[in-house]
Write an enzyme that holds these catalytic residues in place. Structure first.
Site, short mmCIF file in Angstrom:
data_model
loop_
_atom_site.label_atom_id
_atom_site.label_comp_id
_atom_site.label_asym_id
_atom_site.label_seq_id
_atom_site.Cartn_x
_atom_site.Cartn_y
_atom_site.Cartn_z
N GLU A 78 38.59 39.90 43.46
CA GLU A 78 39.98 38.63 43.66
C GLU A 78 39.07 38.11 44.58
OE1 GLU A 78 43.33 40.62 44.63
OE2 GLU A 78 43.77 41.42 42.30
N GLU A 88 37.47 44.73 33.28
CA GLU A 88 37.36 45.04 31.84
C GLU A 88 36.04 43.78 31.84
OE1 GLU A 88 39.85 44.39 32.82
OE2 GLU A 88 41.35 45.69 31.43
#
Ligand code: THU
Length: 141
Positions: free
Chosen positions: A48, A59
């Protein structure tokens, strides 16, 4: 088809990558382990950012790492996600954007998506089951 031993190896790799997640805003940690056609495992975790937009899912981190290192041949991916500090307590299925990124480099009828869950359980689907009637490179000729 992928067997239980390999599935568990991928889930273990995804969970290890999950421990490296950087998720101070959502407090939700995700790890992914991508199996390549030649048997390698390439991991990723969510990252983040204080500006929110630049964050990336686990992913896509794994897929982008692989592609940037010259690999575009993928067999399966395992995903493990749950709140930071908890063991795997829920099934965290890949978001729509990540499904579309997997679609770019795989045959959705063959590519296997494994989602880890609590108590050693897991779900297995083809990408086609998770992203039916998809748009892909073939559409552009
Ligand atoms: N996240 C993933 O890493 N993969 C997904 O498929 C869904 C969501 C991450 C993004 C964000 O850092 C956190 O989980 C909460 O949405």
């Amino acid at each position: 088809m992928i067997d239980d031993i390999l599935i568990r190896e991928l889930i273990t790799a995804a969970d290890e990558a999950r421990s490296r997640s950087y998720a101070p805003y959502s407090n939700y940690a995700v790890g992914a382990a991508l199996l390549t056609g030649d048997g390698r495992i390439i991991t990723g975790c969510n990252m983040e950012n204080a500006a929110f937009g630049p964050g990336i899912c686990a992913e896509r981190c794994a897929v982008y790492k692989a592609v940037s290192e010259g690999c575009r041949d993928f067999t399966a991916i395992a995903v493990a996600g749950s709140p930071v500090g908890e063991p795997i307590s829920q099934f965290a299925s890949p978001c729509g954007v990540c499904r579309q990124v997997m679609r770019e480099f795989t045959d959705p009828a063959d590519f296997i998506v494994i989602v880890a869950g609590p108590d050693g359980r897991y779900k297995v689907n083809t990408l086609e089951e998770l992203l039916p009637d998809s748009f892909g490179p073939d559409n552009l000729g």
